[in-house]
Design an enzyme around this catalytic site. Structure first.
Site, mmCIF file in Angstrom:
data_model
loop_
_atom_site.group_PDB
_atom_site.id
_atom_site.type_symbol
_atom_site.label_atom_id
_atom_site.label_comp_id
_atom_site.label_asym_id
_atom_site.label_seq_id
_atom_site.Cartn_x
_atom_site.Cartn_y
_atom_site.Cartn_z
ATOM 1 N N PHE A 262 10.647 -8.553 7.713
ATOM 2 C CA PHE A 262 11.311 -9.111 6.527
ATOM 3 C C PHE A 262 12.629 -8.417 6.198
ATOM 4 O O PHE A 262 13.343 -8.836 5.272
ATOM 5 C CB PHE A 262 10.392 -9.021 5.308
ATOM 6 N N ASN B 287 0.811 -1.207 0.000
ATOM 7 C CA ASN B 287 0.000 0.000 0.000
ATOM 8 C C ASN B 287 0.856 1.274 0.000
ATOM 9 O O ASN B 287 0.768 2.113 -0.900
ATOM 10 C CB ASN B 287 -0.907 -0.074 1.243
ATOM 11 N N LYS C 242 7.859 1.390 9.756
ATOM 12 C CA LYS C 242 7.467 1.844 11.089
ATOM 13 C C LYS C 242 7.387 0.652 12.045
ATOM 14 O O LYS C 242 6.327 0.083 12.269
ATOM 15 C CB LYS C 242 6.146 2.606 11.006
ATOM 16 N N ASN D 271 -4.146 0.601 11.818
ATOM 17 C CA ASN D 271 -4.028 0.084 13.183
ATOM 18 C C ASN D 271 -5.199 0.531 14.050
ATOM 19 O O ASN D 271 -5.608 -0.181 14.962
ATOM 20 C CB ASN D 271 -2.688 0.503 13.794
ATOM 21 N N LYS E 154 3.662 5.231 17.365
ATOM 22 C CA LYS E 154 2.317 5.784 17.124
ATOM 23 C C LYS E 154 1.340 4.700 16.663
ATOM 24 O O LYS E 154 0.127 4.828 16.893
ATOM 25 C CB LYS E 154 2.387 6.945 16.121
#
Length: 349
Positions: A98, A13, A121, A270, A205
């Site tokens: 990964f 994405n 992140k 999230n 975050k």
């Protein structure tokens, strides 16, 4: 002599959204960059056809960012070593679990004077606590690696809605190059030299955003979510003071800090996960298949990694929001216990 060759390691994405920006900028910035950007795309089938072949024909990632056209300058390549061959700038945008495997494969096949930038992140689990992804990339490949983090929800970036981002680097000249590579009129980049804090904010975050989703799932309103954001930011600052000495408070007010926190807690994946954890009772793995079509939520992994670190340091009670979010994701405690966690937070004592 052509310009600097750019490659993208990752094509989900966010990787596809940044490919749109980079793919156009290499065409628009004169001779600064080579006009072709190779993008490593894990080979998978989509509607009985290879995803790389669809991308290179349609110039669109129909699985992970449908409806968004990427410039012809970007070419999807299923072979990692072919992607990184002769590249001067590596853009890493893959799930953090990964990274080590990919870098191990790349070792010995890249230019010694190349540079990298991580948009990942998350943290890597190390023998003693956690490790920043940019540090792992730099050590494994023996090159400099900066970071790019900000309030950058991929669909909004891809649709060219105005936003800001933060480039963290230890090298001023590299920061200037990366700013030229990424900046557009709708994607404004600031460069700061507090790299570790920039990257830390980008990871933490996502944990706070799960908490925002949990209060949504519990049917609470904006006041409760605002408390989650404030207490979450306080724990982020405290975490930086404890584990990343030298963190600058001003960095938390860059796009990578409070802005990314606000955006993710209201519109990120999230946050959606946190809500689904409450409403469905399904496992994280089941929700990944259902919501992300097999991609990974980064928040639960980061929550687990930092919880391991906090537990070893006997600091779980000092970070009750982070601790509760991990235990809710792991189904150790009921989501209903989250509100008492907020109410009894030591910040209120």
């Amino acid at each position: 002599m052509g310009g600097k060759k750019v490659c993208i390691v990752g094509s989900g994405n966010w990787g596809s959204a940044i490919a749109k920006i980079v793919g156009q900028n290499v065409l628009d910035k004169g001779d600064t960059f080579d006009k072709t950007v190779k993008m490593y795309m894990y080979q998978e089938m989509y509607n009985d056809e290879k995803l790389t072949e669809i991308f290179n024909r349609e110039h669109e990632n129909v699985k992970y960012l449908p409806g968004v056209k990427v410039p012809d300058s970007v070419i999807a390549v299923p072979d990692l070593l072919e992607t990184v061959k002769d590249a001067d700038i590596f853009i890493f945008v893959v799930p953090h679990q990964f990274v080590r495997k990919l870098c191990e494969e790349m070792k010995g096949h890249i230019k010694k004077d190349a540079i990298a930038v991580s948009m990942i992140k998350g943290f890597e689990q190390a023998e003693k606590g956690i490790r920043l992804i940019s540090h792992s990339i730099s050590d494994l490949l023996q090159i400099e690696c900066g970071v790019l983090m900000g309030a950058n929800l991929a669909p909004e970036v891809a649709s060219e809605q105005f936003c800001e981002t933060t480039i963290g680097t230890r090298n001023t000249e590299n920061g200037k190059v990366l700013k030229v590579l990424f900046e557009t009129p709708y994607f404004r980049c600031s460069v700061v030299e507090d790299q570790d804090t920039v990257e830390m904010c980008g990871a933490l975050k996502n944990v706070v955003a799960i908490g925002a989703g949990i209060v949504d799932g519990l049917g609470c309103g904006d006041n409760t979510k605002a408390a989650v954001l404030r207490l979450g930011l306080m724990e982020m600052v405290k975490f930086g003071e404890k584990y990343f000495p030298g963190s600058k408070m001003t960095t938390f007010f860059e796009s990578c800090g409070v802005a990314d926190l606000v955006a993710t807690c209201h519109g990120g994946r999230n946050r959606a996960l946190g809500e689904a954890v409450v409403k469905t009772g399904k496992t994280i793995q089941e929700l990944e298949k259902e919501i992300l079509h097999g991609q990974s939520f980064q928040g639960p992994l980061v929550a687990r990694e930092i919880n391991t670190m906090l537990k070893e340091s006997n600091l779980e009670e000092s970070f009750p929001l982070f601790t509760a979010i991990h235990k809710i994701c792991a189904r150790i405690i009921d989501p209903k216990e989250f509100i008492p966690c907020l109410r009894d937070h030591p910040e209120h004592l």
